[in-house]
Design a protein around this motif. Structure first.
Motif, PDB file in Angstrom:
ATOM      1  N   ASP A  20       0.872  -1.084  -0.046  1.00 43.13           N
ATOM      2  CA  ASP A  20      -0.185   0.098   0.148  1.00 43.13           C
ATOM      3  C   ASP A  20       0.777   1.143  -0.073  1.00 43.13           C
ATOM      4  N   GLU A  21       2.060   1.448   1.044  1.00 49.17           N
ATOM      5  CA  GLU A  21       3.088   2.256   0.878  1.00 49.17           C
ATOM      6  C   GLU A  21       3.539   2.703  -0.636  1.00 49.17           C
ATOM      7  N   VAL A  22       3.729   1.415  -1.213  1.00 49.77           N
ATOM      8  CA  VAL A  22       4.543   1.768  -2.533  1.00 49.77           C
ATOM      9  C   VAL A  22       3.469   2.398  -3.587  1.00 49.77           C
ATOM     10  N   ARG A  23       2.376   1.549  -3.564  1.00 47.71           N
ATOM     11  CA  ARG A  23       1.253   2.134  -4.479  1.00 47.71           C
ATOM     12  C   ARG A  23       1.088   3.758  -4.240  1.00 47.71           C
ATOM     13  N   ALA A  41      -0.859   3.058 -10.532  1.00 50.83           N
ATOM     14  CA  ALA A  41       0.021   2.750  -9.560  1.00 50.83           C
ATOM     15  C   ALA A  41      -0.022   1.013  -9.244  1.00 50.83           C
ATOM     16  N   THR A  42      -1.497   0.762  -9.264  1.00 47.37           N
ATOM     17  CA  THR A  42      -1.589  -0.821  -9.130  1.00 47.37           C
ATOM     18  C   THR A  42      -0.790  -1.626 -10.197  1.00 47.37           C
TER      19      THR A  42
END
Length: 348
Positions: A20-23, A41-42
């Motif tokens: 979630d943080e990367v996205r 992002a996904t």
């Protein structure tokens, strides 16, 4: 030694980044003007995760910069004048095969599987995905399709990163999605285009110190920047002018190309036979080339002549040619343009 061991253990045990943080980070790195940033992002995160790539800011911005340059964040970007380009390609091939124009017109007047004629579909295409589908149907259904194109669809790149379809088909193993018909069709999707584009950009080891050279390689082929620098060293050591295009050998024949012939002139000074030279140059599409005796000896000769250290990577001197390109562009122009986008991404 204990300190080094501790650092090594710390690196090995570093926690895996939270998805979630990367996205969320990818969303922040994209320009505010981009639409559906969460969807992008996904798919970008999925590409990194499936390929085991480090989602560092540098790597994420590199992918985003290429996508912005190639498509301005459009999964299936439109190409101005695409219908005209397609008809010109068909006419060129027909002329080469001495197929009369009236036969081509008759074939294009046939009804395609969509209910429209091939000519109608060609006249309305706006994206490479649409054009690729027309050619696939034309090759399979029209009488002249096989004669004009065989099994070769002339649409060779596509998707949000304009990745080579041949590259995607060759590197499809491990693709994390259920394939919709063919890898070719997947390239024209956002998820597929990002997956294979990321693989082409980051999926090979390189000793570059700047992303600029990966961007050049994305355009010209893996290790083109390193090989162009090697060609420059060969040219300096031998006195032979070479095109700094990154192509060390000819792949269409066993005959020696200009770079190989120039290296052969250095053979006696290098202490290497023609066979040894050829074997080393054949490693030119791998990182291992840098470990060959040829690579080290050529730089030793060239740097002795230059009186200074020489770069191990330079931008290849390649002029881009494509029916889609209407002005003079080069690989260097592409790499520098993308690198500027990467820099702006890093500032965000």
């Amino acid at each position: 030694m204990l300190l080094l061991a501790g650092c090594g253990t710390q690196r090995a045990l570093a926690p895996k980044p939270d998805p979630d943080e990367v996205r969320a980070q990818i969303v922040r790195l994209m320009p505010a003007s981009a639409s559906n940033r969460q969807g992008w992002a996904t798919d970008i995160y999925a590409a990194f995760e499936a390929q085991g790539l480090d989602p560092s800011k540098e790597n994420l911005c590199a992918v985003l910069a290429v996508a912005e340059q190639e498509s301005t964040y459009q999964a299936d970007p439109t190409v101005p004048g695409l219908a005209r380009i397609a008809r010109e390609e068909i006419n060129r091939r027909a002329a080469r095969l001495h197929v009369p124009g009236f036969l081509v017109s008759a074939a294009l007047g046939l009804t395609s599987p969509t209910g429209k004629t091939y000519a109608q579909r060609l006249n309305s295409v706006r994206t490479e995905r649409e054009l690729s589908a027309v050619f696939d149907d034309f090759i399979g259904m029209a009488p002249l399709g096989q004669q004009l194109f065989g099994n070769f669809n002339p649409v060779r790149t596509g998707g949000p990163m304009q990745v080579s379809i041949a590259f995607a088909e060759k590197n499809a193993r491990g693709y994390p999605y259920t394939v919709d018909g063919s890898i070719r069709r997947e390239v024209f999707t956002r998820r597929g285009g990002l997956y294979f584009g990321t693989a082409h950009l980051l999926g090979y080891p390189a000793s570059y110190t700047r992303s600029l050279y990966r961007f050049a390689d994305f355009n010209a082929g893996w290790y083109a920047s390193r090989n162009a620098a090697f060609q420059s060293a060969v040219s300096l050591a031998s006195g032979v002018d070479l095109a700094l295009d990154g192509d060390l050998i000819r792949y269409d024949t066993r005959e020696a190309g200009t770079t190989e012939r120039a290296v052969r002139q250095l053979g006696p000074r290098l202490g290497l036979s023609e066979r040894a030279i050829r074997q080393a140059l054949e490693e030119g599409d791998t990182l291992d080339f840098e470990e060959t005796e040829l690579y080290g000896q050529v730089y030793k000769l060239a740097e002795a002549k230059a009186g200074k250290a020489l770069p191990r990577a330079i931008l290849p001197g390649i002029t881009l040619k494509s029916p889609k390109i209407t002005r003079k562009l080069t690989t260097a122009w592409f790499a520098e343009r993308v690198d500027e986008r990467r820099r702006k991404c890093m500032l965000r």
